[in-house]
Enzyme design. Structure first.
Site, short mmCIF file in Angstrom:
data_model
loop_
_atom_site.label_atom_id
_atom_site.label_comp_id
_atom_site.label_asym_id
_atom_site.label_seq_id
_atom_site.Cartn_x
_atom_site.Cartn_y
_atom_site.Cartn_z
N GLY A 51 33.72 22.61 65.01
CA GLY A 51 34.62 21.52 65.55
C GLY A 51 34.64 21.48 66.95
O GLY A 51 34.59 21.32 68.21
N ASP A 52 35.58 23.52 67.23
CA ASP A 52 36.05 23.86 68.38
C ASP A 52 34.65 23.50 69.31
O ASP A 52 34.63 23.48 70.87
CB ASP A 52 36.27 25.31 68.39
N1 LIG Z 1 27.01 22.79 58.39
C1 LIG Z 1 26.09 22.29 58.84
N2 LIG Z 1 25.59 22.51 59.09
C2 LIG Z 1 24.00 22.55 60.81
N3 LIG Z 1 25.43 21.39 61.71
C3 LIG Z 1 27.19 21.59 61.40
C4 LIG Z 1 27.79 22.18 59.77
N4 LIG Z 1 28.67 22.10 59.89
C5 LIG Z 1 29.03 21.23 61.08
N5 LIG Z 1 28.27 21.12 61.89
C6 LIG Z 1 28.24 21.22 63.41
O1 LIG Z 1 29.67 21.36 64.02
C7 LIG Z 1 29.32 19.82 64.36
C8 LIG Z 1 31.42 19.90 63.54
O2 LIG Z 1 31.18 20.15 62.90
P1 LIG Z 1 32.70 19.74 61.76
O3 LIG Z 1 32.29 18.22 61.04
O4 LIG Z 1 32.69 20.48 60.35
O5 LIG Z 1 33.68 19.60 62.49
P2 LIG Z 1 35.71 19.67 61.99
O6 LIG Z 1 35.64 19.44 61.31
O7 LIG Z 1 36.38 19.72 64.21
O8 LIG Z 1 35.11 21.68 62.38
P3 LIG Z 1 36.15 22.81 62.44
O9 LIG Z 1 37.48 22.01 61.69
O10 LIG Z 1 35.87 23.81 60.68
O11 LIG Z 1 35.73 23.87 63.18
C9 LIG Z 1 28.82 18.57 63.65
O12 LIG Z 1 28.88 17.84 63.80
C10 LIG Z 1 27.32 19.79 62.90
O13 LIG Z 1 27.18 18.86 64.67
O1 LIG Z 2 46.16 26.48 62.19
P1 LIG Z 2 45.99 25.96 62.98
O2 LIG Z 2 45.79 25.92 64.82
O3 LIG Z 2 45.24 24.50 63.29
O4 LIG Z 2 43.39 26.70 63.02
C1 LIG Z 2 43.24 28.22 63.23
C2 LIG Z 2 42.55 28.20 63.07
O5 LIG Z 2 41.55 27.59 61.63
O6 LIG Z 2 41.34 27.04 63.65
C3 LIG Z 2 40.23 27.82 64.23
C4 LIG Z 2 39.19 27.14 63.62
O7 LIG Z 2 38.80 25.99 64.52
C5 LIG Z 2 40.15 29.44 63.66
O8 LIG Z 2 39.67 30.19 65.05
C6 LIG Z 2 41.56 29.69 63.87
O9 LIG Z 2 41.87 30.15 62.50
#
Ligand SMILES: Nc1ncnc2c1ncn2[C@@H]1O[C@H](COP(=O)(O)OP(=O)(O)OP(=O)(O)O)[C@@H](O)[C@H]1O
Ligand SMILES: O=P(O)(O)OC[C@@]1(O)O[C@H](CO)[C@@H](O)[C@@H]1O
Length: 305
Positions: free
Chosen positions: A249-250
């Protein structure tokens, strides 16, 4: 210039296990220590996109030194504020079944440290963009990021806050450049369950109406939606094997803002954001520029509304 504020950075200790067996000694198959925290991840992805950023936030102890050293090695401009206690360690457990995260609380942040961070924002210039991402250490108020918005806007700079729930809704009137809830977080915002894509788009439009300049709704392996006042677009995911989705997501929001800051083209920014998100998901660490460029041609975007 793009600034990232990580109030609660972390060392991400990523552990691969065959199967987590609680209550017993588990021997890891592999492990890696990474500089983490949502804003820091954004700065790291921007660096992969050859875009400069300044990393702000609070770091302390040997763990804070580890993070600064890693970011300096990546030629990221770190201007962190030192605090007394150690920066936290977040454990990311992966076994063949699932990913489990154990995130530390974070250190105490003194009033002097907060004042120092606010003083750094005095250097902002018109057109700068400030990311504020991630959880807050226990002693900071829930409004910490929101309270920084007037300092940012006093310099005609833009802001992006990666947060959820009411904290996100409370920022919309100030017109964040982009928000990126995932589809679960979006449903929670409206206390609903989405039956179809049209309902997701309608919910995203409500966030635009409340002030967000752009709305991304990420959907993990199903890609993401870009919702604008006129249309909605669905972006897919390229072919690949998921290794570690932490930071996807980041990576997505970094790709969107970094590209939009250069070209002011939301669709081009959306395409890069999709490549960055999936490239991170397909990598042990965050995406590299090579992985992003490999996936970019495979990204397909369809207008759906
Ligand atoms: N399993 C996957 N396969 C392909 N692309 C992915 C996958 N997971 C994430 N992505 C890509 O990354 C983007 C962001 O992922 P996600 O929707 O999980 O965001 P998030 O929930 O904010 O993630 P996180 O908080 O774990 O960083 C998705 O919209 C997609 O484009
Ligand atoms: O505890 P928070 O700040 O909500 O999330 C922290 C964290 O999970 O977010 C990043 C992935 O998005 C990781 O690098 C880190 O460990």
């Amino acid at each position: 210039m793009i600034y990232t504020i990580t109030a609660n950075p972390s060392i991400d200790y990523v552990i691969q296990l065959e199967k987590l067996n609680t209550g017993n000694v588990n021997r890891v198959q592999s492990d890696v220590k990474l500089p983490g925290g949502k804003g820091i991840n954004v700065s790291r992805i921007l660096a992969e996109l050859a875009l400069p950023s300044v990393a702000l936030g609070f770091v302390g102890g040997f763990t804070g030194q580890f993070i600064q050293s890693k970011l300096n090695n990546a030629s990221i401009d770190c201007r962190f504020t030192e605090v007394e206690e150690d920066t936290r360690i977040n454990v990311k457990l992966k076994d063949n079944a699932e990913e489990t995260e154990i995130n530390g609380q974070g250190p105490h942040i003194s009033a002097e440290a907060v004042a120092n961070l606010k003083q750094q924002l005095a250097k902002l210039e018109a057109g700068d963009i400030v990311f504020m991402s991630g959880s807050l250490p226990p002693n900071l108020p829930a409004s910490f990021y929101k309270d920084l918005i007037p300092l940012i806007q006093a310099h005609n700079a833009e802001f992006v806050i990666d947060t959820t729930g009411q904290a996100l809704l409370d920022t919309l009137a100030e017109k964040p450049l982009v928000i990126k809830p995932n589809h679960h977080e979006l449903a929670e915002l409206f206390d609903t369950h989405f039956a179809n894509q049209s309902e997701i788009i309608a919910a995203g439009r409500k966030l635009l109406d409340q002030g967000a300049q752009h709305v991304l709704v990420s959907m993990a392996g199903d890609g993401a939606l870009l919702i604008t006042p006129d249309h909605a677009y669905l972006g897919g995911t390229p072919k690949g094997t998921v290794i570690n989705s932490v930071g996807a997501g980041d990576s997505m929001i970094a790709g969107f803002v970094g590209t939009f800051a250069q070209h002011h083209d939301a669709l081009a920014a959306f395409k890069t954001s999709l490549a960055c998100g999936s490239a991170t998901a397909f990598s042990e660490d965050l995406a590299t520029s090579a992985k992003i460029n490999e996936l970019l041609p495979q990204i397909e975007i369809t207008q759906v509304d």
